[in-house]
Enzyme design. Sequence first.
Site, short mmCIF file in Angstrom:
data_model
loop_
_atom_site.label_atom_id
_atom_site.label_comp_id
_atom_site.label_asym_id
_atom_site.label_seq_id
_atom_site.Cartn_x
_atom_site.Cartn_y
_atom_site.Cartn_z
CB SER A 52 -0.94 0.08 1.27
OG SER A 52 -1.78 1.24 1.08
CG ASP A 53 2.89 4.85 -1.36
OD1 ASP A 53 4.04 4.85 -0.72
OD2 ASP A 53 2.86 5.75 -2.31
#
Length: 192
Positions: free
Chosen positions: A69-70
């Site tokens: 995730s970012d």
Amino acid sequence: MMPRLILASTSAYRRELLGRLHLDFDTARPEVDEHALPGETPQALATRLAGEKARAVAVRFPEAWVIGSDQVADLDGQALGKPGTLEQARAQLTRMSGRMVRFQTAVSLIGPDGFAAQALDLTDVQVRPLQPQEIERYLAAEPALECAGSFKCEGLGITLFDAIRSNDPTALVGLPLIAVARLLRQAGFSLP
């Protein structure tokens, strides 16, 4: 037997969020260069980094399902990175004062059988007009130097906002659980 699940992150906040799904999982640090490519939009940056983080960990654990995730703060189409220093955090908060900031939060799921899927959640944050002394008090109490946008919405940072608009309240913390649950179900994980 449940397949092995790994969160490609060492963030305590992402770990706590994924724990809400009542799945057994491990965490691993993704070794990824998080700098934007020339001309890369905030949305493209978040999506690319989520995928790169998942792939970086999947190479080390090829039998596992990996979640990457970012999150990228987007102010008028410009990515605001993690500030890293108090000076940068002060500058970011000053720029965001009285403005709407869009947070692009991407998630990627990679499986051992070649499964790969991504999702993107958009969260709009209306930052209230901030006085310089308010910024200083906030940074003294909660220097969010490793957070996109220079604040922690799950902490005192919530006092900096007038409004949040999102389809997923967990996205702003860094892991959009509605999208994660959807991707895991697509991959065959049993969730309610």
